[in-house]
Write a protein that holds these residues in place. Structure first.
Motif, mmCIF file in Angstrom:
data_model
loop_
_atom_site.group_PDB
_atom_site.id
_atom_site.type_symbol
_atom_site.label_atom_id
_atom_site.label_comp_id
_atom_site.label_asym_id
_atom_site.label_seq_id
_atom_site.Cartn_x
_atom_site.Cartn_y
_atom_site.Cartn_z
ATOM 1 N N ASP A 1 0.827 -1.208 0.000
ATOM 2 C CA ASP A 1 0.000 0.000 0.000
ATOM 3 C C ASP A 1 0.861 1.257 0.000
ATOM 4 O OD1 ASP A 1 -2.216 -1.615 0.012
ATOM 5 O OD2 ASP A 1 -2.727 -1.279 2.127
ATOM 6 N N LEU B 1 2.281 2.316 -3.389
ATOM 7 C CA LEU B 1 1.360 2.942 -4.341
ATOM 8 C C LEU B 1 1.614 4.441 -4.459
ATOM 9 C CD1 LEU B 1 -2.034 1.185 -3.496
ATOM 10 C CD2 LEU B 1 -0.633 0.846 -5.541
ATOM 11 N N ASP B 2 2.200 5.015 -3.413
ATOM 12 C CA ASP B 2 2.497 6.454 -3.423
ATOM 13 C C ASP B 2 3.729 6.782 -4.260
ATOM 14 O OD1 ASP B 2 0.373 7.000 -1.683
ATOM 15 O OD2 ASP B 2 1.616 6.613 0.082
ATOM 16 N N THR C 1 1.754 9.281 -10.030
ATOM 17 C CA THR C 1 2.199 8.234 -9.123
ATOM 18 C C THR C 1 1.600 6.901 -9.573
ATOM 19 O OG1 THR C 1 0.295 8.436 -7.644
ATOM 20 C CG2 THR C 1 2.194 9.898 -7.228
ATOM 21 N N ARG D 1 -0.521 5.441 -7.966
ATOM 22 C CA ARG D 1 -1.952 5.611 -7.690
ATOM 23 C C ARG D 1 -2.678 6.117 -8.941
ATOM 24 N NH1 ARG D 1 -4.331 6.329 -2.951
ATOM 25 N NH2 ARG D 1 -3.252 5.757 -1.031
ATOM 26 N N HIS D 2 -2.088 7.086 -9.625
ATOM 27 C CA HIS D 2 -2.709 7.620 -10.843
ATOM 28 C C HIS D 2 -2.831 6.539 -11.913
ATOM 29 C CE1 HIS D 2 -1.450 11.471 -8.965
ATOM 30 N NE2 HIS D 2 -2.445 12.000 -9.662
ATOM 31 N N THR E 1 -3.065 3.302 -11.480
ATOM 32 C CA THR E 1 -4.086 2.343 -11.089
ATOM 33 C C THR E 1 -5.489 2.919 -11.262
ATOM 34 O OG1 THR E 1 -2.523 1.442 -9.473
ATOM 35 C CG2 THR E 1 -4.829 0.797 -9.240
ATOM 36 N N ALA F 1 -6.892 8.792 -7.574
ATOM 37 C CA ALA F 1 -5.571 8.693 -6.957
ATOM 38 C C ALA F 1 -5.592 9.024 -5.472
ATOM 39 C CB ALA F 1 -4.583 9.618 -7.672
ATOM 40 N N PRO G 1 -6.009 2.762 -0.264
ATOM 41 C CA PRO G 1 -5.446 1.643 -1.014
ATOM 42 C C PRO G 1 -6.457 0.543 -1.316
ATOM 43 C CG PRO G 1 -3.869 2.373 0.622
ATOM 44 C CD PRO G 1 -5.135 3.136 0.876
ATOM 45 N N LEU H 1 -8.856 1.714 -3.983
ATOM 46 C CA LEU H 1 -8.186 1.794 -5.284
ATOM 47 C C LEU H 1 -8.022 0.406 -5.896
ATOM 48 C CD1 LEU H 1 -6.909 3.887 -7.163
ATOM 49 C CD2 LEU H 1 -4.754 3.568 -5.939
#
Length: 249
Positions: free
Chosen positions: A36, A39-40, A49, A51-52, A54, A94, A98, A101
């Motif tokens: 998790d 992801l950052d 990132t 996150r973006h 995903t 984003a 977690p 997402l």
């Protein structure tokens, strides 16, 4: 209980669906390898990132599912209301927790796969429209997704490379990229050659072109703007350095 299967019986389309689903599974594996906290971390795409990446893949599945629904019902359901709405959606995604997402990716991927599975054979030829305004048959949605999941699995930057991407995907991706260059007129004087094959793309009529050469994964990595490792440039303007690839999206 017998498992439900794709309604289409077209062998080429079934192979394309398999390729897209394998790409989704590959992306899922690389995503699940990330903690998790990881992801950052930064992706290979500037300003995004993991996150973006995903969030983009999750919302992309939903958007493509809307096109498949359009093909099935005849009721226009655009991918996105606008490019601005798409970008806002990714930025919002984003910021999700977690688990949310990861659930976005999982649930949207299953939804799209089911929409494909249940689309009748004749409906695959119905026309839909991409966010770029291109009118395409519903069959194109399979490539649209395959391209995203395979390439962005690499963009997660946790071990996947273009060498992991199947050759048919790489070849079509290279055709897409060089085709975009040609449509924009940005391929002047540029030729791309794949070592060990007869595949040549770009401005093949140029008298003294800059020639980019490398194995297929390396050439596609360069053409997609992800790096220059494994390629070399030759020609009167190369000066021993590999130039940046023209923008394609």
């Amino acid at each position: 209980m017998v498992a439900r299967q794709d309604q289409t019986t077209d062998p080429e389309l079934l192979q394309a669906l398999l390729q897209a689903r394998r790409g989704t599974a590959f992306f899922a594996r690389k995503l699940n390898e990330l903690s998790d906290a990881e992801l950052d971390g930064e992706s290979l795409l500037p300003g995004w990132t993991r996150r973006h990446i995903t969030a983009h893949i999750g919302y992309n599945a939903r958007a493509i599912a809307r096109l498949v629904e359009w093909a099935a019902t005849g009721v226009e359901t655009p991918m996105y209301a606008s490019a601005e709405v798409r970008n806002h959606e990714i930025d919002f995604g984003a910021t999700l927790s977690p688990i949310a997402l990861r659930n976005l990716f999982d649930h949207s991927a299953v939804h799209l796969s089911v929409e494909w599975r249940d689309l009748p054979g004749h409906a695959w030829h119905n026309t839909v429209r991409t966010i770029q305004g291109r009118e395409v048959p519903a069959t194109e949605t399979v490539w649209m997704r395959s391209r995203e999941v395979w390439m962005h699995a690499v963009d997660l930057d946790n071990g996947a490379t273009f060498a992991d991407v199947p050759v048919p995907v790489l070849e079509r991706l290279l055709a897409d990229i060089t085709g975009a260059w040609k449509a924009r007129g940005t391929d002047a004087g540029l030729v791309v050659k794949v070592a060990g094959s007869d595949l040549v793309c770009g401005d093949t009529t140029a008298a003294d072109p800059t020639v980019i050469t490398g194995l297929l994964p390396a050439v596609v990595e360069w053409a997609a703007g992800r790096g220059t490792s494994g390629v070399r440039a030759s020609g009167p303007t190369a000066n021993g350095t590999v130039p940046a690839a023209p923008k394609w999206i």
